[in-house]
Each structure stands twice: as C-alpha cells, then as structure tokens.
Design a protein around this motif. Structure first.
Motif, mmCIF file in Angstrom:
data_model
loop_
_atom_site.group_PDB
_atom_site.id
_atom_site.type_symbol
_atom_site.label_atom_id
_atom_site.label_comp_id
_atom_site.label_asym_id
_atom_site.label_seq_id
_atom_site.Cartn_x
_atom_site.Cartn_y
_atom_site.Cartn_z
ATOM 1 N N GLU A 5 0.838 -1.204 0.000
ATOM 2 C CA GLU A 5 0.000 0.000 0.000
ATOM 3 C C GLU A 5 0.875 1.258 0.000
ATOM 4 O OE1 GLU A 5 -3.265 2.077 2.961
ATOM 5 O OE2 GLU A 5 -2.823 -0.049 3.186
ATOM 6 N N ALA A 6 1.969 1.216 0.737
ATOM 7 C CA ALA A 6 2.874 2.363 0.819
ATOM 8 C C ALA A 6 3.547 2.650 -0.519
ATOM 9 C CB ALA A 6 3.935 2.117 1.892
ATOM 10 N N LEU A 7 3.718 1.626 -1.345
ATOM 11 C CA LEU A 7 4.371 1.804 -2.642
ATOM 12 C C LEU A 7 3.406 2.202 -3.751
ATOM 13 C CD1 LEU A 7 6.881 -1.179 -2.579
ATOM 14 C CD2 LEU A 7 7.438 1.265 -2.557
ATOM 15 N N GLU A 8 2.118 2.154 -3.493
ATOM 16 C CA GLU A 8 1.120 2.426 -4.545
ATOM 17 C C GLU A 8 1.292 3.808 -5.184
ATOM 18 O OE1 GLU A 8 -1.570 1.008 -7.150
ATOM 19 O OE2 GLU A 8 -0.556 -0.110 -5.578
ATOM 20 N N PRO A 9 1.462 4.893 -4.410
ATOM 21 C CA PRO A 9 1.674 6.200 -5.058
ATOM 22 C C PRO A 9 2.946 6.236 -5.918
ATOM 23 C CG PRO A 9 1.066 6.495 -2.767
ATOM 24 C CD PRO A 9 1.322 5.023 -2.960
ATOM 25 N N LEU A 10 3.989 5.540 -5.497
ATOM 26 C CA LEU A 10 5.216 5.496 -6.288
ATOM 27 C C LEU A 10 4.980 4.728 -7.592
ATOM 28 C CD1 LEU A 10 8.191 6.256 -6.481
ATOM 29 C CD2 LEU A 10 8.731 4.139 -5.252
ATOM 30 N N GLN A 69 14.738 0.758 -10.410
ATOM 31 C CA GLN A 69 15.722 -0.338 -10.428
ATOM 32 C C GLN A 69 15.842 -1.000 -9.055
ATOM 33 O OE1 GLN A 69 16.781 -1.083 -13.540
ATOM 34 N NE2 GLN A 69 15.489 0.670 -13.994
ATOM 35 N N GLU A 70 15.933 -0.188 -8.008
ATOM 36 C CA GLU A 70 16.105 -0.710 -6.647
ATOM 37 C C GLU A 70 14.904 -1.528 -6.171
ATOM 38 O OE1 GLU A 70 16.868 2.331 -3.704
ATOM 39 O OE2 GLU A 70 18.263 3.352 -5.050
ATOM 40 N N LEU A 71 13.717 -1.025 -6.474
ATOM 41 C CA LEU A 71 12.501 -1.615 -5.918
ATOM 42 C C LEU A 71 11.709 -2.451 -6.922
ATOM 43 C CD1 LEU A 71 11.299 1.515 -3.906
ATOM 44 C CD2 LEU A 71 12.544 -0.469 -3.025
ATOM 45 N N TRP A 72 12.320 -2.765 -8.056
ATOM 46 C CA TRP A 72 11.613 -3.480 -9.126
ATOM 47 C C TRP A 72 10.825 -4.701 -8.626
ATOM 48 C CZ3 TRP A 72 9.814 -2.406 -13.676
ATOM 49 C CH2 TRP A 72 9.370 -3.445 -14.492
ATOM 50 N N PRO A 73 11.433 -5.580 -7.835
ATOM 51 C CA PRO A 73 10.660 -6.757 -7.397
ATOM 52 C C PRO A 73 9.450 -6.393 -6.525
ATOM 53 C CG PRO A 73 13.000 -7.066 -6.954
ATOM 54 C CD PRO A 73 12.818 -5.642 -7.375
ATOM 55 N N LEU A 74 9.571 -5.338 -5.752
ATOM 56 C CA LEU A 74 8.462 -4.925 -4.874
ATOM 57 C C LEU A 74 7.380 -4.159 -5.630
ATOM 58 C CD1 LEU A 74 10.489 -3.622 -1.803
ATOM 59 C CD2 LEU A 74 9.273 -5.792 -2.000
ATOM 60 N N LEU A 75 7.780 -3.408 -6.651
ATOM 61 C CA LEU A 75 6.836 -2.559 -7.371
ATOM 62 C C LEU A 75 5.903 -3.350 -8.281
ATOM 63 C CD1 LEU A 75 9.227 0.370 -8.271
ATOM 64 C CD2 LEU A 75 7.274 0.476 -6.722
ATOM 65 N N ARG A 76 6.404 -4.417 -8.860
ATOM 66 C CA ARG A 76 5.611 -5.252 -9.767
ATOM 67 C C ARG A 76 4.920 -4.402 -10.832
ATOM 68 N NH1 ARG A 76 3.837 -6.553 -4.885
ATOM 69 N NH2 ARG A 76 1.683 -6.113 -5.402
#
Length: 165
Positions: A5-10, A69-76
């Motif tokens: 949920e915290a990554l949704e805006p990103l 690049q850093e968060l690619w696996p988490l961002l999906r």
C-alpha cells in the motif's frame, strides 16, 4: 500501513512518467516517496526524493529511475505497454469513482489515450463508446445528464470488478 500500500503512489508516479522519464509533477513524486517512507520502505533514493524541491525535475527523473531499479521486485510494474495502459486506466477509473476526476476527463483519458485504437477487443472500448455519446450530448444538450454520468460510474465499477481487476 502495509508495504504494498505504501508503494502504490510510487507505482502510479512511475507509470505516469512521460516518454522522457519526467514525472507528471515533482511534487507528486516527492509525496509518493514520503508515503513509501512512512509505510516502512527505506532506501537512500527515497529519502533523497522525499526532500527534493519542486523545481528539480532532472533530479526527480534520476531518482525515479534509481528507485525503479532498486525496488523493481516490490513494485511489480507492468512490463508491456498494454499492461501499463490498463494499470493507468485502473487508477483513472478509481479517481472517477472517488470523485477526484471529472467524468469527461476520465473518459477522454481512457478512451483516447489508454484504449488502443486498433484493438476492438480491448476491455476499455466501452468507455470510448460512452465518450462518443457524451460528446454528442454536450453538443446538443449543453452538458452531461446525470443518467449518462451514472452510466459511466456503473461501467467503471464493472471494469474494475471484471477485466481490469
């Protein structure tokens, strides 16, 4: 707040970037970084983006690229143009249903920008049909009727529950 949920805006800021990689607004990127940090996601690039000034679009572009690049696996994030367009359509439809986006603006974005003109099987195609009726109604009746707006809301809810879920 859960990490996803915290990554949704990103996610949204990354999907909304233009072809040159610029965010829609630096303030949206900064706010997305702050939301991710508040939700427990912690990287140096997020901290840097979270304190960026509104006038530093080139630095925002660089930091967003690093974060992707850093968060690619988490961002999906979607890896295809069709996937990106459908994800953006979901955001647009949610904004419509939440009242953050004008019905005509939402339909224009979905019908003209996100619905491929050469794909008659696109689940977004009914929005384009609604848009044609809305444009006709505006021209001949001076605006949208409540019934037509309600029809778009119903269509948005159907798309979010079905093919775009």
């Amino acid at each position: 707040m859960e990490e996803n949920e915290a990554l949704e805006p990103l996610r949204r800021v990354l999907l909304e970037r233009d072809l040159g990689g610029c965010p829609g607004t630096v303030s949206a990127a900064v706010e997305a970084a702050r939301t991710a940090l508040a939700g427990g996601v912690d990287t140096l690039s997020l901290w840097e983006l979270g304190v960026l000034s509104e006038s530093d679009a080139s630095e925002a572009r660089r930091l967003l690229f690093e974060l992707e690049q850093e968060l690619w696996p988490l961002l999906r994030l979607p890896t295809t143009v069709e996937g990106r367009d459908r994800a953006l359509a979901r955001y647009c439809l949610r904004d419509l249903l939440d009242g953050r986006l004008d019905p005509l603006a939402a339909a224009e974005r979905i019908g003209y920008e996100l619905c491929p003109a050469d794909d008659p099987g696109s689940p977004l195609r009914p929005v384009r049909g609604w848009l044609y009726r809305a444009e006709d109604q505006q021209e001949h009746c001076g605006g949208l009727t409540k019934d037509l707006v309600a029809e778009l809301h119903h269509l948005a809810a159907q798309l979010l529950a079905g093919p775009l879920s």
